[in-house]
Design an enzyme around this catalytic site. Structure first.
Site, PDB file in Angstrom:
ATOM      1  N   ASP A 231       0.848  -1.181   0.000  1.00 33.57           N
ATOM      2  CA  ASP A 231       0.000   0.000   0.000  1.00 33.57           C
ATOM      3  C   ASP A 231       0.896   1.249   0.000  1.00 33.57           C
ATOM      4  O   ASP A 231       1.580   1.529   0.990  1.00 33.57           O
ATOM      5  CB  ASP A 231      -0.869  -0.051   1.276  1.00 33.57           C
TER       6      ASP A 231
ATOM      7  N   ASP B 120      -2.720   4.697  -2.566  1.00 37.72           N
ATOM      8  CA  ASP B 120      -3.657   5.406  -1.694  1.00 37.72           C
ATOM      9  C   ASP B 120      -4.062   6.750  -2.330  1.00 37.72           C
ATOM     10  O   ASP B 120      -3.187   7.482  -2.824  1.00 37.72           O
ATOM     11  CB  ASP B 120      -2.919   5.665  -0.373  1.00 37.72           C
TER      12      ASP B 120
ATOM     13  N   GLU C 245      -6.682   3.916  -5.537  1.00 35.58           N
ATOM     14  CA  GLU C 245      -7.858   4.353  -4.782  1.00 35.58           C
ATOM     15  C   GLU C 245      -8.231   5.736  -5.290  1.00 35.58           C
ATOM     16  O   GLU C 245      -7.443   6.675  -5.168  1.00 35.58           O
ATOM     17  CB  GLU C 245      -7.544   4.416  -3.293  1.00 35.58           C
TER      18      GLU C 245
ATOM     19  N   HIS D 257     -11.038  -0.940   5.135  1.00 32.86           N
ATOM     20  CA  HIS D 257     -10.772  -0.432   6.479  1.00 32.86           C
ATOM     21  C   HIS D 257     -11.331   0.977   6.701  1.00 32.86           C
ATOM     22  O   HIS D 257     -11.139   1.543   7.774  1.00 32.86           O
ATOM     23  CB  HIS D 257      -9.260  -0.431   6.715  1.00 32.86           C
ATOM     24  N   ASP D 258     -11.961   1.549   5.685  1.00 27.15           N
ATOM     25  CA  ASP D 258     -12.563   2.878   5.830  1.00 27.15           C
ATOM     26  C   ASP D 258     -14.091   2.814   5.853  1.00 27.15           C
ATOM     27  O   ASP D 258     -14.752   3.860   5.939  1.00 27.15           O
ATOM     28  CB  ASP D 258     -12.153   3.787   4.662  1.00 27.15           C
TER      29      ASP D 258
END
Ligand code: GLC
Length: 555
Positions: free
Chosen positions: A104, A211, A261, A335-336
């Site tokens: 990531d 990200d 993302e 995870h968000d």
């Protein structure tokens, strides 16, 4: 080299990615936080599930103000997560099981503890130019710094600029104040970041997640946003495609499995990012379908999900990305996001059906499915009763901001409870023992109380469990070319609570129907087909039962 749409689909459409939120996956040291060795000890579980890549959230040195998305060194290991030897071992053991690692890369910003930022703070002009520093207004003093350069809002609340008295300048932070945005217009920054990719490439890493990567190119002229929070100026910004192409070239990652993302993005931009002819990324995450329960686009308010809107978003993105040669990452969870079964369905009365129908809905679409740890077990949102149980910086900020906006503490808590990122971050439930087998110490974030029944050990033994269902979905993707590379078309249905689509390849046709309600809904006729997969054991002609998900195939 030119990649045809069929090659693209064959390469990406047979793969499944599993996301590990390292802090909550498996602790081996007793410090209450997961670690790299914990992942290694669970590789057999992941191999058994059948996944191809592990996306592991950032494990680089970090003050952990945003749980590792505030990176202070891109080429080392955060001590709470282990050592470089632990990483090498994980990488070796994963490869031995045919599993790749997806790292990531948080390249929009660094932690303010990164040495680049520290040098910038000391006034070093080379490093000042690594970030988005802007001089304060004429006449500004530390006692009276004047207005920030723009009125843009940080995604975690408050103004997106921070004043530095010693420099009499402001720096941009689209996220937390300790996450300073990098200046991608500076070629040296772009070079440094491509070297990070080469470093991890050299360690055998064969996949990357980037990200919030569509936020890296900021506009040349900074202006106030009178219509929104500023995002329209920097999302899919002016040089974004150029910068991505250069990163791929300099980092030598063309042809690897990559995903970006994309925050508040457009479909056209996403075709650009993921069409192989552009040599940018393999695929994209977009979040439009995860805003169908945001009233008027507001995350920090509650509403029922708009299923017609959801259907239209899926339909548009599936069909138009395919037509444009792009490729979608398929997901509900990360995870968000709060756990989707609790959020969109009814886990109190139909926990199994809710958890499996959602999986079926996205796993049979065109694209590459992502499973977020615990999603394959049907883990739910938290049962927290007090704000003290939360850890996430965004949740804690908004609990305060909502009260500043006039909500009572109870109302603010109810919103945070439904929306918090911690709703998806609770530790992985491995078994029914204390702390669910996640840690021998005190978990950094409290487990959900239902882990004695919702856990991996119990579900591994049960052929009818949520986990067994996800394993079957992965098996179907591996076995059926129509799922890997077939065309996709959304179908008209006689109910505003049903989402249906078909996949076709030659004479093979699959029809998927998902009931997003706890009531019976009319089903499409499916004469001449057989069941490919369903979350109900028996068939029921003409109706979809509560939260039913069914796929039928004509061969
Ligand atoms: C992404 C991450 C999120 C993080 C943010 C800033 O949205 O998924 O967890 O807070 O970027 O890095």
């Amino acid at each position: 080299m030119k990649t045809t749409p069929t090659e693209q689909a064959l390469r990406l459409g047979s793969k499944v990615v599993y996301q590990i939120y390292i802090k909550s996956f498996q602790d081996t040291t007793g410090n209450g936080m997961g670690d790299l060795r914990g992942i290694t000890t669970r590789l057999d579980y992941l191999a058994d599930l059948g996944v191809d890549y592990l996306w592991i959230t950032p494990f680089f040195p970090s003050p952990q103000n945003d749980n590792g998305y505030d990176v202070s060194d891109y080429c080392a290991i955060e001590p709470i997560y282990g050592t470089m030897e632990d990483f090498d071992e994980l990488s070796r053991e994963a490869r031995a099981r045919g599993i790749g690692l997806m790292l990531d890369m948080v390249f929009n910003h660094t932690s303010t503890e990164h040495e680049w930022f520290k040098k910038a703070l000391s006034g070093d002009p080379k490093y000042l130019a690594y970030y988005k520093f802007v001089d304060a207004e004429p006449g500004a003093t530390p006692a009276n710094p004047g207005k920030p350069p723009t009125n843009w809002e940080s995604k975690f609340g408050g103004n997106a600029w921070e004043y530095v008295p010693s420099l009499n300048k402001w720096y941009l932070h689209l996220f937390d104040v300790t996450q300073a945005d990098l200046n991608w217009d500076n070629p040296e920054v772009r070079k440094e970041l491509s070297e990070v990719l080469r470093f991890w490439r050299g360690k055998g890493v064969n996949a990357f997640r980037f990200d919030v990567v569509n936020l890296i190119s900021k506009p040349a002229v900074l202006e106030d946003d009178y219509e929104g929070d500023g995002r329209r100026f920097y999302s899919d910004g002016p040089h974004i495609h150029e910068y991505l192409q250069e990163l791929v070239r300099l980092g030598d990652i063309d042809g690897l499995m990559t995903v970006g993302e994309m925050s508040s993005t457009s479909l056209e931009s996403c075709i650009g990012y993921s069409n192989p002819a552009n040599h940018e990324l393999s695929m994209v995450f977009n979040f439009h379908h995860l805003k169908v329960d945001y009233p008027g686009g507001e995350k920090w308010a509650l509403a029922e999900p708009d299923i017609v809107g959801l259907r239209n978003l899926f339909g548009t993105w599936q069909e138009r990305m395919t037509a444009g040669g792009g490729w979608n990452a398929l997901f509900w969870s990360n995870h968000d996001q709060p756990r989707p079964n609790s959020r969109f369905c009814d886990t109190d009365h139909y926990w199994y059906e809710s958890s499996t129908m959602l999986g079926l809905c996205t796993h049979l679409m065109r694209g590459t499915p992502y499973i977020y740890q615990g999603e394959e077990l049907g883990q739910t949102i938290t049962d927290y009763t007090s704000i003290d149980q939360y850890r996430d910086v965004e949740s804690l900020n908004y609990y305060r901001i909502l009260q500043e906006r006039g909500y009572t503490p109870e109302e603010a808590f109810a919103i945070v409870h439904a929306r918090s990122r911690d709703d998806g971050r609770t530790p992985m439930a491995w078994d029914a023992s204390e702390h669910a087998g996640f840690t021998h110490g005190t978990p950094w974030l409290r487990l959900v109380g239902n882990y004695p029944t919702i856990n991996a050990a119990a579900e591994m033994e049960d052929p009818h469990s949520v986990r067994s269902f996800f394993k079957r979905l992965i098996g179907i993707r591996k076995a059926e070319e129509v799922i890997q590379r077939g065309d996709v078309r959304f179908l008209d249905v006689p109910s505003d609570k049903v989402i249906a689509y078909e996949r076709t390849l030659g004479d093979t046709r699959v029809v998927v129907q998902c009931n997003f309600s706890g009531d019976e809904q009319p089903a499409l006729a499916t004469e001449g087909s057989e069941v490919l997969v369903s979350n109900y054991e028996d068939e029921s002609a003409g109706v979809l039962r509560p939260w039913e998900g069914t796929a039928r195939i004509w061969r």
